[in-house]
Design a protein around this motif. Structure first.
Motif, PDB file in Angstrom:
ATOM      1  N   THR A  72       0.821  -1.125  -0.216  1.00 43.57           N
ATOM      2  CA  THR A  72       0.100   0.071  -0.007  1.00 43.57           C
ATOM      3  C   THR A  72       0.818   1.227  -0.055  1.00 43.57           C
ATOM      4  OG1 THR A  72      -0.207  -0.314   2.464  1.00 43.57           O
ATOM      5  CG2 THR A  72      -2.058  -1.235   0.990  1.00 43.57           C
ATOM      6  N   ALA A  73       2.206   1.293   0.030  1.00 45.02           N
ATOM      7  CA  ALA A  73       3.174   2.184   0.211  1.00 45.02           C
ATOM      8  C   ALA A  73       2.773   2.971  -1.526  1.00 45.02           C
ATOM      9  CB  ALA A  73       4.363   1.941   0.392  1.00 45.02           C
ATOM     10  N   PHE A  74       2.377   2.189  -2.234  1.00 44.30           N
ATOM     11  CA  PHE A  74       2.134   2.827  -3.657  1.00 44.30           C
ATOM     12  C   PHE A  74       1.020   3.819  -3.563  1.00 44.30           C
ATOM     13  CE2 PHE A  74       4.235  -1.353  -5.215  1.00 44.30           C
ATOM     14  CZ  PHE A  74       5.362  -0.528  -5.621  1.00 44.30           C
ATOM     15  N   TRP A  75       0.255   3.818  -2.805  1.00 49.77           N
ATOM     16  CA  TRP A  75      -0.759   4.856  -2.900  1.00 49.77           C
ATOM     17  C   TRP A  75      -1.007   5.518  -1.548  1.00 49.77           C
ATOM     18  CZ3 TRP A  75      -1.977  -0.532  -4.021  1.00 49.77           C
ATOM     19  CH2 TRP A  75      -2.854  -1.132  -3.013  1.00 49.77           C
ATOM     20  N   TYR A  76      -0.234   5.087  -0.505  1.00 52.01           N
ATOM     21  CA  TYR A  76      -0.744   5.823   0.618  1.00 52.01           C
ATOM     22  C   TYR A  76       0.594   6.504   0.984  1.00 52.01           C
ATOM     23  CZ  TYR A  76      -4.803   2.964   2.004  1.00 52.01           C
ATOM     24  OH  TYR A  76      -5.915   2.334   1.781  1.00 52.01           O
ATOM     25  N   ASP A  77       0.723   7.865   1.783  1.00 49.72           N
ATOM     26  CA  ASP A  77       1.623   8.198   2.558  1.00 49.72           C
ATOM     27  C   ASP A  77       1.451   7.793   3.870  1.00 49.72           C
ATOM     28  OD1 ASP A  77       3.027   9.779   0.808  1.00 49.72           O
ATOM     29  OD2 ASP A  77       1.712  11.586   0.983  1.00 49.72           O
ATOM     30  N   HIS A  78       2.027   6.463   4.272  1.00 46.23           N
ATOM     31  CA  HIS A  78       1.889   5.842   5.521  1.00 46.23           C
ATOM     32  C   HIS A  78       2.357   6.613   6.571  1.00 46.23           C
ATOM     33  CE1 HIS A  78       0.007   2.040   4.651  1.00 46.23           C
ATOM     34  NE2 HIS A  78       0.804   1.847   3.648  1.00 46.23           N
ATOM     35  N   LYS A  79       1.676   6.666   7.662  1.00 43.25           N
ATOM     36  CA  LYS A  79       2.305   7.233   8.900  1.00 43.25           C
ATOM     37  C   LYS A  79       3.386   6.274   9.449  1.00 43.25           C
ATOM     38  CE  LYS A  79       1.050   8.696  13.421  1.00 43.25           C
ATOM     39  NZ  LYS A  79       0.043   9.022  14.682  1.00 43.25           N
ATOM     40  N   ILE A  80       4.458   6.787   9.848  1.00 41.80           N
ATOM     41  CA  ILE A  80       5.567   5.993  10.307  1.00 41.80           C
ATOM     42  C   ILE A  80       6.108   6.775  11.658  1.00 41.80           C
ATOM     43  CG2 ILE A  80       7.651   5.146   9.800  1.00 41.80           C
ATOM     44  CD1 ILE A  80       6.753   4.727   6.730  1.00 41.80           C
ATOM     45  N   SER A  81       5.983   5.972  12.783  1.00 39.40           N
ATOM     46  CA  SER A  81       6.693   6.711  13.813  1.00 39.40           C
ATOM     47  C   SER A  81       8.014   5.874  14.434  1.00 39.40           C
ATOM     48  CB  SER A  81       5.667   6.468  15.145  1.00 39.40           C
ATOM     49  OG  SER A  81       4.528   6.941  14.736  1.00 39.40           O
ATOM     50  N   PRO A  82       8.944   6.589  14.973  1.00 36.10           N
ATOM     51  CA  PRO A  82       9.993   5.737  15.529  1.00 36.10           C
ATOM     52  C   PRO A  82       9.365   5.098  16.683  1.00 36.10           C
ATOM     53  CG  PRO A  82      10.443   8.285  15.392  1.00 36.10           C
ATOM     54  CD  PRO A  82       9.087   7.888  15.065  1.00 36.10           C
ATOM     55  N   ALA A  83      10.091   4.023  16.977  1.00 33.95           N
ATOM     56  CA  ALA A  83       9.747   3.273  18.472  1.00 33.95           C
ATOM     57  C   ALA A  83      10.546   3.233  19.517  1.00 33.95           C
ATOM     58  CB  ALA A  83       9.624   1.704  17.774  1.00 33.95           C
ATOM     59  N   GLN A  84      11.311   4.557  19.388  1.00 40.33           N
ATOM     60  CA  GLN A  84      11.972   4.938  20.404  1.00 40.33           C
ATOM     61  C   GLN A  84      11.842   6.680  20.598  1.00 40.33           C
ATOM     62  OE1 GLN A  84      13.892   2.825  18.514  1.00 40.33           O
ATOM     63  NE2 GLN A  84      13.526   4.198  17.091  1.00 40.33           N
ATOM     64  N   GLU A  85      12.396   7.193  21.838  1.00 44.48           N
ATOM     65  CA  GLU A  85      12.223   8.433  22.167  1.00 44.48           C
ATOM     66  C   GLU A  85      13.054   9.501  21.225  1.00 44.48           C
ATOM     67  OE1 GLU A  85      10.072  10.234  24.194  1.00 44.48           O
ATOM     68  OE2 GLU A  85       9.037   8.274  24.969  1.00 44.48           O
ATOM     69  N   PHE A  86      12.915  10.803  20.878  1.00 45.60           N
ATOM     70  CA  PHE A  86      13.641  11.555  20.240  1.00 45.60           C
ATOM     71  C   PHE A  86      13.489  12.931  20.695  1.00 45.60           C
ATOM     72  CE2 PHE A  86      14.194   7.874  17.386  1.00 45.60           C
ATOM     73  CZ  PHE A  86      15.707   7.926  17.269  1.00 45.60           C
ATOM     74  N   SER A  87      14.532  13.745  20.292  1.00 40.73           N
ATOM     75  CA  SER A  87      14.296  15.125  20.613  1.00 40.73           C
ATOM     76  C   SER A  87      13.425  15.681  19.720  1.00 40.73           C
ATOM     77  CB  SER A  87      15.866  15.783  20.772  1.00 40.73           C
ATOM     78  OG  SER A  87      16.199  15.817  19.549  1.00 40.73           O
ATOM     79  N   GLN A  88      13.170  17.207  19.404  1.00 41.91           N
ATOM     80  CA  GLN A  88      12.348  17.772  18.396  1.00 41.91           C
ATOM     81  C   GLN A  88      12.986  18.034  17.251  1.00 41.91           C
ATOM     82  OE1 GLN A  88      13.964  19.658  20.811  1.00 41.91           O
ATOM     83  NE2 GLN A  88      13.803  22.001  19.961  1.00 41.91           N
ATOM     84  N   TYR A  89      14.441  17.689  17.143  1.00 41.79           N
ATOM     85  CA  TYR A  89      15.030  17.924  15.752  1.00 41.79           C
ATOM     86  C   TYR A  89      14.887  16.862  14.781  1.00 41.79           C
ATOM     87  CZ  TYR A  89      17.724  21.300  18.370  1.00 41.79           C
ATOM     88  OH  TYR A  89      18.118  22.326  18.960  1.00 41.79           O
ATOM     89  N   THR A  90      14.260  17.487  13.631  1.00 41.72           N
ATOM     90  CA  THR A  90      14.087  16.425  12.462  1.00 41.72           C
ATOM     91  C   THR A  90      14.880  16.790  11.227  1.00 41.72           C
ATOM     92  OG1 THR A  90      12.204  18.008  11.809  1.00 41.72           O
ATOM     93  CG2 THR A  90      11.721  16.054  13.303  1.00 41.72           C
ATOM     94  N   GLU A  91      14.904  15.792  10.332  1.00 38.10           N
ATOM     95  CA  GLU A  91      15.302  15.984   9.170  1.00 38.10           C
ATOM     96  C   GLU A  91      14.576  15.431   7.918  1.00 38.10           C
ATOM     97  OE1 GLU A  91      20.077  15.583   7.950  1.00 38.10           O
ATOM     98  OE2 GLU A  91      19.265  14.160   9.362  1.00 38.10           O
ATOM     99  N   ASP A  92      14.411  16.260   6.765  1.00 35.30           N
ATOM    100  CA  ASP A  92      13.593  15.615   5.631  1.00 35.30           C
ATOM    101  C   ASP A  92      14.126  14.682   5.288  1.00 35.30           C
ATOM    102  OD1 ASP A  92      11.800  17.607   6.063  1.00 35.30           O
ATOM    103  OD2 ASP A  92      12.513  18.916   4.343  1.00 35.30           O
ATOM    104  N   THR A  93      13.506  13.331   5.257  1.00 33.17           N
ATOM    105  CA  THR A  93      14.285  12.116   4.874  1.00 33.17           C
ATOM    106  C   THR A  93      13.418  11.232   3.859  1.00 33.17           C
ATOM    107  OG1 THR A  93      14.670  11.952   7.224  1.00 33.17           O
ATOM    108  CG2 THR A  93      14.923   9.985   5.939  1.00 33.17           C
TER     109      THR A  93
END
Lengths: 452, 349, 79
Positions: free
Chosen positions: A344-365
């Motif tokens: 289904t990744a062909f037609w959805y932008d799936h919601k994907i979460s990390p499974a561990q804690e992180f700070s607020q910094y993000t990168e476009d990936t």
């Protein structure tokens, strides 16, 4: 002194006018537990990647859908759409909750029978039914939903041969104001084809027309289209009553309710834009109730809802294989699952979460799968916290169409676990082995040996 | 009697060449005679000019893009509201209205933030793709339009309405086609960018006239001022405009508000033909960027709307000054990088 | 590794490149690394400091430090 949690160094341009960091929080809320079970523990015990189904969520979904329809309409019957997810454990949760079976092939039909669904409670849909398939269904008294004229004529002949009057419905397609119109299945309403088929059935006396079926599309975001469809089927049913004094016992509205996934190209998130089941229910039930049926002739309402009942009960757990910097400076992360199991990744932008804690910094990936194939992209652009090799992620809303459509390609398919209502994980499908894949292969003897 | 002081949050601080309505709404609020106001700016990007206009905006907070979802938005408002205690909120972007309509009850009940918005049904019904039906229902002339999904449908529609015709995107963009070839090429461009369906609309020749107004939700037009653009930028935005004395247009407006029970601010865009027929082109369910002209013409509609939503008895405006003009100008502010740094890194300024 | 002069990171992680006019946001460990480069600390020392301060293995830290350096180059923050 205790050491700090590591996070890799990040530098990110600010003036690009892209998503600001106050905007993407949900994407990186860590998902550490599913139904109280630690994601890390599941992966340690059952391996990575891993599909996880929540029994509790499935039961909540079907119970809530039943309540929503039954409070609006007196005669409701759900039939579990096998193609959406036909793992036996999943099917049986639905059957325990009272759902019948809805199948579109003999393979699925046999699966439903084997699961113990009484044959007269298996709705047989789809354009591909062989003579043998039809005969089995006729013998078993399963309701057959006729898709095209060839099938209609074959059934008349089979009925003649077997001296049994099969219980049938016809599938009707129609203009409900939405696009694309699914006119490849069933008989068209507007051009009179459906009515012609009905006349043909009523004229033969070989078939017992008990229902009318439609399935107007998939991932339908416009509930009003169901209102239109239910009105048109009701009009047909009332016409049959008027013309032939024959009471149609059920109207089957098929499936197509959307899940909370976000379609590619959609501006709003699925969780915001997708209608609630109430909205579909309101449209369907009010159309039938207002159609003008006599109270004692009100048809049963059958529903073949699949995706909306199971998508959010499924999770895909996986691990980060590596991080790479692309030539344009974008960060890419390679995961141990790809489009081979997350179709289904062909037609959805799936919601994907990390499974561990992180700070607020993000990168476009960019999130890539592990296949050696350029099309293996899980998310084209997602704002993610820095993930290290070995870190885990959770993909949400994968319960529909992934396990059934996953392919054995390049690597083996993963195990599936169901967490029961008490929070205990059960393996419901083992991961594939080399033996599984080669089981049906045959090697001619002259190809047995070689030297290199 | 002392005036109340409201804390009012406003989006659309992008007072750029194609401006958002935020600054105009803020100026109208600042001009209010019936209340004092503390303005909370809500920005999406760090370079929205309003963030740095401290005479107008007391404090700005970055908010998540609509596509980030409603839950994230609510979380952000919980944070902002804990500091600011917002009384009233003006969403000013089309793209964000869907979320705010969906969140109206929640923001009111959980955080005490009031908004004036159309209902979801009103919002959907006036959508471009539904406007022709809307016109039929409410007996307003709307140029004939039809949704199409492929270029094969163009000849059929063209046979009906003739050339030139207008090809429009679902959300944005409109191009005039004089020939079948042009129509096809516009279709391809627009569908590539905005997706399907594409709208084919009858071309109506005339001059564009607009109305800015407010409805009370019970059929009464609390205020309405018609305006004609005198000069437009290359992006089709008004550069200058003038208020009109047009009774027929006012009649159409008050009828529409009455029939639809319109709630909140609106901008109606009409084409007026040589035969003095009015064709409705678009309904925007928010204040337009030129709404400060209504203040200049004697109707502070923004103030009236706040008072109405705060439960005050508001009498409909009966007059406005005809021949009042607005002329837009741009202005370079000098800003210290410290300010840019703060809004970029902390999300507040 | 020499960071361009006049490039400074504020406490909030805001970095401005006066040569190009670009601004960036840097996370705390990135800030520390840039400051260390500005103080002309050798890379080996920077790496050691990271290993001392954070729970991370040497390979990961080294890989990430190299990647970060490439990004600094990419954004023209290096002389």
């Amino acid at each position: 002194m205790e050491k700090k949690t590591y996070e890799r160094p990040i530098i990110k341009p600010l003036n690009s006018g892209l998503m600001n960091k106050f905007g993407t929080r949900t994407e990186y809320t860590p998902k550490t537990h599913i139904d109280g079970v630690k994601v890390k523990d599941l992966l340690a015990e059952f391996g990575s990647p891993l599909f996880v189904m929540s029994e509790d969520k499935i039961r909540q979904n079907i119970q809530s859908a039943q309540r929503i329809f039954e409070t609006r309409y007196p005669k409701v019957q759900f039939a579990w759409s096998y193609k959406t997810n036909y793992l036996n454990a999943v099917c049986n949760v639905f059957h325990q909750e009272g759902s019948w079976g809805e199948v579109v092939s003999m393979f699925e039909y046999n699966k439903a029978l084997k699961n113990g669904v009484p044959a007269d409670k298996i709705l047989f849909n789809g354009p591909d039914k062989t003579d043998d398939d039809l005969k089995t269904a006729v013998k078993n008294d399963s309701p057959i939903h006729i898709d095209h004229l060839d099938e209609l004529y074959r059934l008349i002949e089979i009925s003649d041969e077997m001296h049994i009057k099969p219980r049938v419905a016809i599938r009707v397609n129609m203009d409900t104001g939405i696009y694309p119109m699914w006119d490849r299945f069933g008989f068209n309403y507007e051009n009179g084809e459906a009515w012609d088929a009905i006349n043909k059935i009523m004229a033969t006396d070989k078939l017992n027309l008990i229902g009318l079926h439609c399935h107007i599309g998939t991932f339908m975001l416009t509930p009003s289209a169901y209102g239109v469809a239910a009105s048109k089927l009701s009009a047909l049913a009332l016409n049959i009553k008027k013309r032939y004094d024959k009471v149609i016992t059920y109207i089957d509205m098929g499936g197509g309710f959307a899940s909370k996934n976000t379609l590619k190209g959609s501006y709003q998130l699925g969780t915001d834009a997708v209608p609630d089941i109430e909205e579909y229910a309101e449209q369907i039930t009010s159309s039938i109730l207002n159609a003008g049926f006599e109270t004692d002739e009100l048809p049963y309402l059958y529903l073949e809802t699949g995706r909306a009942l199971v998508d959010d009960a499924g999770f895909l757990l996986g691990s980060v294989i590596s991080n790479k910097r692309l030539s344009d400076g974008r960060r890419s992360t390679i995961l141990d699952f790809g489009v081979n199991i997350l179709f289904t990744a062909f037609w959805y932008d799936h919601k994907i979460s990390p499974a561990q804690e992180f700070s607020q910094y993000t990168e476009d990936t960019v999130l890539y799968g592990p296949l050696c194939m350029n099309i293996d992209v899980v998310r084209e652009n997602v704002s993610m916290p820095p993930l290290n090799a070995g870190d885990n992620v959770v993909v949400h809303y994968v319960g529909a169409y992934n396990i059934t459509q996953s392919m054995q390609f390049i690597s083996l398919r993963p195990a599936v676990v169901m967490i029961d209502t008490k929070g205990k994980p059960h393996k419901i499908k083992s991961s594939e082995t080399l033996e599984d894949v080669e089981k049906n292969e045959l090697l001619p003897t002259h190809l047995n040996k070689f030297e290199l | 009697m002392s005036k109340p002081k409201y804390t009012i949050a406003v989006t659309g601080l992008n007072a750029i060449d194609s401006p958002g309505p935020g600054l105009a709404v803020i100026r109208a609020l600042k001009d209010s005679k019936s209340f004092d106001v503390r303005i909370i700016g809500l920005s999406y990007e760090a370079l929205e000019p309003g963030i740095y206009m401290h005479d107008y905006v007391d404090k700005t907070y970055q908010v998540p893009y609509p596509s980030a979802g409603q839950e994230v938005l609510v979380e952000r408002y919980k944070y902002i509201n804990a500091i600011e205690n917002i009384d009233f909120l003006f969403p000013n972007f089309d793209a964000e209205l869907f979320n705010y309509i969906a969140l109206k009850e929640r923001l009111l009940n959980d955080l005490g933030i009031k908004m004036s918005l159309p209902t979801q049904e009103q919002f959907e019904a006036r959508h471009k793709v539904n406007l022709y039906e809307y016109g039929k229902t409410h007996e307003i002339k709307v140029p004939f339009s039809q949704m199409i999904f492929s270029t094969a449908e163009i000849p059929g529609v063209a046979a009906n309405i003739g050339y030139p015709l207008v090809i429009k995107g679902k959300f944005y963009d409109a191009k005039i086609a004089h020939t079948a070839e042009q129509a096809q090429s516009h279709f391809n461009k627009i569908s590539a960018e905005w997706g399907l369906p594409v709208i084919v609309q009858e071309f109506v020749h005339g001059s564009e006239v607009n109305v800015c107004g407010i409805g009370d939700g019970e059929g009464v037009t609390l205020g309405a001022v018609p305006m004609r653009k005198l000069y437009i930028t290359d992006k089709g935005k008004a550069w200058a405009g003038i208020t009109l004395d047009d009774e027929k247009l006012m009649e159409i407006t008050t009828d529409l508000v009455k029939n639809t029970m319109w709630n909140g601010p609106f901008e109606l865009e009409f084409m007026k033909t040589d035969k003095d027929e009015y064709y409705l082109i678009e309904i925007n369910p928010r204040f337009p960027a030129w709404c400060y002209l209504t203040v200049g013409a004697g109707q502070n509609q923004v103030e009236a709307l706040v008072n109405h939503e705060m439960g005050m008895k508001v009498e409909p405006f009966e007059n406005y000054e005809v021949g009042k003009m607005f002329i837009r100008y741009s202005h370079d502010m000098i800003v210290d990088i410290k300010e840019f740094e703060q809004i970029s890194t902390v999300g507040e300024l | 590794m020499k960071i361009r002069k006049n490039v400074a990171v504020s406490d909030s992680g805001f970095l401005f490149n006066p040569l190009t006019g670009d601004s960036f946001s840097v996370n705390p460990i990135g800030q520390t690394i840039i400051s260390s480069f500005k103080e002309n600390k050798p890379e080996s020392e920077i790496l050691e400091n990271i290993l001392e301060e954070y729970r991370v293995d040497k390979n990961t830290a080294e890989k990430d430090l190299n990647d970060f350096k490439r990004m600094l180059e990419n954004y023209k923050l290096i002389d």
